[in-house]
Design a protein around this motif. Structure first.
Motif, PDB file in Angstrom:
ATOM      1  N   ASP A  65     -46.656   2.246 -10.413  1.00 50.70           N
ATOM      2  CA  ASP A  65     -47.399   2.937  -9.355  1.00 50.70           C
ATOM      3  C   ASP A  65     -46.445   3.301  -8.223  1.00 50.70           C
ATOM      4  O   ASP A  65     -45.999   2.440  -7.471  1.00 50.70           O
ATOM      5  N   LYS A  66     -46.151   4.580  -8.102  1.00 57.01           N
ATOM      6  CA  LYS A  66     -45.228   5.031  -7.061  1.00 57.01           C
ATOM      7  C   LYS A  66     -45.906   5.127  -5.702  1.00 57.01           C
ATOM      8  O   LYS A  66     -45.269   4.969  -4.669  1.00 57.01           O
ATOM      9  N   ILE A  67     -47.213   5.427  -5.695  1.00 59.36           N
ATOM     10  CA  ILE A  67     -47.999   5.538  -4.469  1.00 59.36           C
ATOM     11  C   ILE A  67     -49.139   4.531  -4.557  1.00 59.36           C
ATOM     12  O   ILE A  67     -49.793   4.433  -5.597  1.00 59.36           O
ATOM     13  N   VAL A  68     -49.373   3.788  -3.475  1.00 55.01           N
ATOM     14  CA  VAL A  68     -50.431   2.777  -3.483  1.00 55.01           C
ATOM     15  C   VAL A  68     -51.402   3.020  -2.335  1.00 55.01           C
ATOM     16  O   VAL A  68     -51.153   3.852  -1.448  1.00 55.01           O
ATOM     17  N   ASP A  69     -52.527   2.283  -2.353  1.00 51.94           N
ATOM     18  CA  ASP A  69     -53.598   2.501  -1.381  1.00 51.94           C
ATOM     19  C   ASP A  69     -53.425   1.683  -0.105  1.00 51.94           C
ATOM     20  O   ASP A  69     -53.849   2.100   0.967  1.00 51.94           O
ATOM     21  N   THR A  70     -52.834   0.513  -0.216  1.00 55.19           N
ATOM     22  CA  THR A  70     -52.540  -0.316   0.943  1.00 55.19           C
ATOM     23  C   THR A  70     -51.506  -1.352   0.526  1.00 55.19           C
ATOM     24  O   THR A  70     -50.943  -1.249  -0.571  1.00 55.19           O
ATOM     25  N   MET A  71     -51.243  -2.362   1.380  1.00 62.23           N
ATOM     26  CA  MET A  71     -50.122  -3.250   1.058  1.00 62.23           C
ATOM     27  C   MET A  71     -50.211  -4.563   1.805  1.00 62.23           C
ATOM     28  O   MET A  71     -50.875  -4.678   2.834  1.00 62.23           O
ATOM     29  N   ASN A  72     -49.512  -5.554   1.254  1.00 61.50           N
ATOM     30  CA  ASN A  72     -49.158  -6.755   2.006  1.00 61.50           C
ATOM     31  C   ASN A  72     -47.861  -6.453   2.753  1.00 61.50           C
ATOM     32  O   ASN A  72     -47.025  -5.699   2.259  1.00 61.50           O
ATOM     33  N   MET A  73     -47.697  -7.048   3.914  1.00 57.57           N
ATOM     34  CA  MET A  73     -46.498  -6.769   4.712  1.00 57.57           C
ATOM     35  C   MET A  73     -45.493  -7.907   4.663  1.00 57.57           C
ATOM     36  O   MET A  73     -44.832  -8.203   5.650  1.00 57.57           O
ATOM     37  N   ASN A  74     -45.345  -8.540   3.507  1.00 58.40           N
ATOM     38  CA  ASN A  74     -44.283  -9.533   3.361  1.00 58.40           C
ATOM     39  C   ASN A  74     -42.924  -8.862   3.459  1.00 58.40           C
ATOM     40  O   ASN A  74     -41.962  -9.444   3.947  1.00 58.40           O
ATOM     41  N   PHE A  75     -42.841  -7.636   2.975  1.00 64.47           N
ATOM     42  CA  PHE A  75     -41.673  -6.771   3.154  1.00 64.47           C
ATOM     43  C   PHE A  75     -42.197  -5.349   3.188  1.00 64.47           C
ATOM     44  O   PHE A  75     -42.640  -4.822   2.171  1.00 64.47           O
ATOM     45  N   CYS A  76     -42.175  -4.735   4.356  1.00 62.20           N
ATOM     46  CA  CYS A  76     -42.754  -3.400   4.476  1.00 62.20           C
ATOM     47  C   CYS A  76     -42.086  -2.633   5.612  1.00 62.20           C
ATOM     48  O   CYS A  76     -42.028  -3.109   6.749  1.00 62.20           O
ATOM     49  N   LEU A  77     -41.574  -1.468   5.291  1.00 60.42           N
ATOM     50  CA  LEU A  77     -41.033  -0.561   6.300  1.00 60.42           C
ATOM     51  C   LEU A  77     -42.146   0.373   6.778  1.00 60.42           C
ATOM     52  O   LEU A  77     -42.820   1.001   5.966  1.00 60.42           O
ATOM     53  N   ILE A  78     -42.340   0.456   8.089  1.00 60.47           N
ATOM     54  CA  ILE A  78     -43.301   1.379   8.678  1.00 60.47           C
ATOM     55  C   ILE A  78     -42.517   2.435   9.446  1.00 60.47           C
ATOM     56  O   ILE A  78     -41.714   2.099  10.333  1.00 60.47           O
ATOM     57  N   SER A  79     -42.725   3.677   9.123  1.00 61.82           N
ATOM     58  CA  SER A  79     -41.966   4.747   9.770  1.00 61.82           C
ATOM     59  C   SER A  79     -42.419   4.959  11.210  1.00 61.82           C
ATOM     60  O   SER A  79     -43.560   4.673  11.582  1.00 61.82           O
TER      61      SER A  79
END
Length: 252
Positions: free
Chosen positions: A172-186
Motif C-alpha cells: 500500500d503506497k497510499i494509506v488513510d491514516t497512521m500511527n506516529m511512531n515514525f512519521c514525517l509531517i510536511s
C-alpha cells in the motif's frame, strides 16, 4: 478545498531540514536505545536533523542522562501532566516559528534503522513535485522477529456499525491514516490543517490527524520498508485485540 501548489520545481539537492519531536516519561533504558539509534542515522548530505525532547516529569534520571551524554538535544522539562499528545503539542509550540521542511514525530521506545531517514527521500521527491500537504509514515516491526508489523500506515474500513483501522501492507503506497511512531509531517500539512487537536490528551491524536489530512485532500505515503523496531504497547494490544470484547474496547 484547493490544494496548495508551488510554481517552483522541487530541487532534490536542496538540504531538507527536519525537526524531530519526542516526548518521554520514565523509560530511561528505552530512551537510551532510541537516542543511540537516532544519532547513528545516515543523513547523507541532503538532510539536517535537530532533536527536541520533552522529559515529562521522569524520576528515573532521563533528563540528567540526556544532559550528560547528548548535550545537542534541545531538552525541555514537563511536570508529568502532558502525556503523548500534550507533550507533542508543547514541543510544537517551541519550534513552530523555526525554519523546517518536516516535523518528525517519533517515539522514544523505537530503535531506528540507520537508513530510516534516507529511505524517505523518494517519497519526499515525489510529494514535492506538486508540494501538496502530505505525511510520510514508516512501518515498525516487532523485536522478536523483525518482520511482524506493530505500527505504521493504516487503512480505514467502514463497518455496518462503526469503523475499523487495519495495518496497511507494504504494497500500500497510499494509506488513510497512521500511527506516529515514525512519521514525517510536511510544512504544507501543518500550514493547511494545523497540528494535533487539543481534544486528545494522549492516544488517537495521530489517527485523527491522518484522517483530517486526507479529508483536506492531502496524501499519506507509506514507506515500503520497515524503518524501526517497536513492540506494540500492552494497552493498545489489549484494546485492539480480536479476542477482546467489543464493550471492553469501547471502555478502553
Amino acid at each position: 478545498m484547493e490544494i496548495n501548489k508551488s510554481d517552483k520545481p522541487y530541487n532534490e539537492h536542496k538540504r531538507i531540514n527536519i525537526i524531530a519531536l519526542v516526548s518521554c516519561h520514565n523509560r530511561l533504558e528505552k530512551t537510551k536505545k532510541f537516542l543511540n539509534s537516532f544519532y547513528a542515522l545516515d543523513e547523507s548530505k541532503l538532510f539536517s536533523l535537530n532533536l527536541h525532547l520533552l522529559d515529562d516529569g521522569s524520576n528515573d534520571g532521563t533528563g540528567k542522562y540526556i544532559e550528560k551524554y547528548h548535550p545537542s538535544v534541545q531538552l525541555y522539562y514537563g511536570d508529568g501532566s502532558y502525556y503523548w499528545a500534550g507533550g507533542m503539542r508543547y514541543l510544537y509550540e517551541q519550534v513552530k516559528n523555526q525554519y523546517y521542511d518536516y516535523l518528525l514525530m517519533v517515539n522514544d521506545d523505537i530503535v531506528l534503522d540507520s537508513k530510516a531517514i534516507i529511505n524517505t527521500q523518494p517519497y519526499i521527491v515525489k510529494a514535492k513535485e506538486s508540494s501538496i500537504a502530505h505525511a510520510i509514515v514508516g512501518n515498525c516491526v516487532k523485536y522478536e522477529n523483525h518482520t511482524e508489523h506493530s505500527y505504521g500506515g493504516l487503512k480505514y474500513i467502514r463497518l455496518w456499525f462503526g469503523y475499523r483501522f487495519l495495518m496497511a501492507s507494504l504494497e500500500d503506497k497510499i494509506v488513510d491514516t497512521m500511527n506516529m511512531n515514525f512519521c514525517l509531517i510536511s510544512k504544507e500539512a501543518v500550514n493547511a490543517i494545523g497540528f494535533l487537536d487539543p481534544v486528545f490528551r494522549h492516544q488517537r491524536a495521530d489517527l485523527d490527524y491522518g484522517l483530517r489530512l486526507r479529508a483536506y485532500g492531502g496524501i499519506i505515503y507509506n514507506i515500503t520498508s520497515p524503518v524501526c523496531l517497536c513492540d506494540r504497547n500492552e494497552f493498545e494490544s489489549n484494546s485492539y485485540s480480536s479476542n477482546t470484547s467489543y464493550f471492553k474496547k469501547i471502555r478502553s
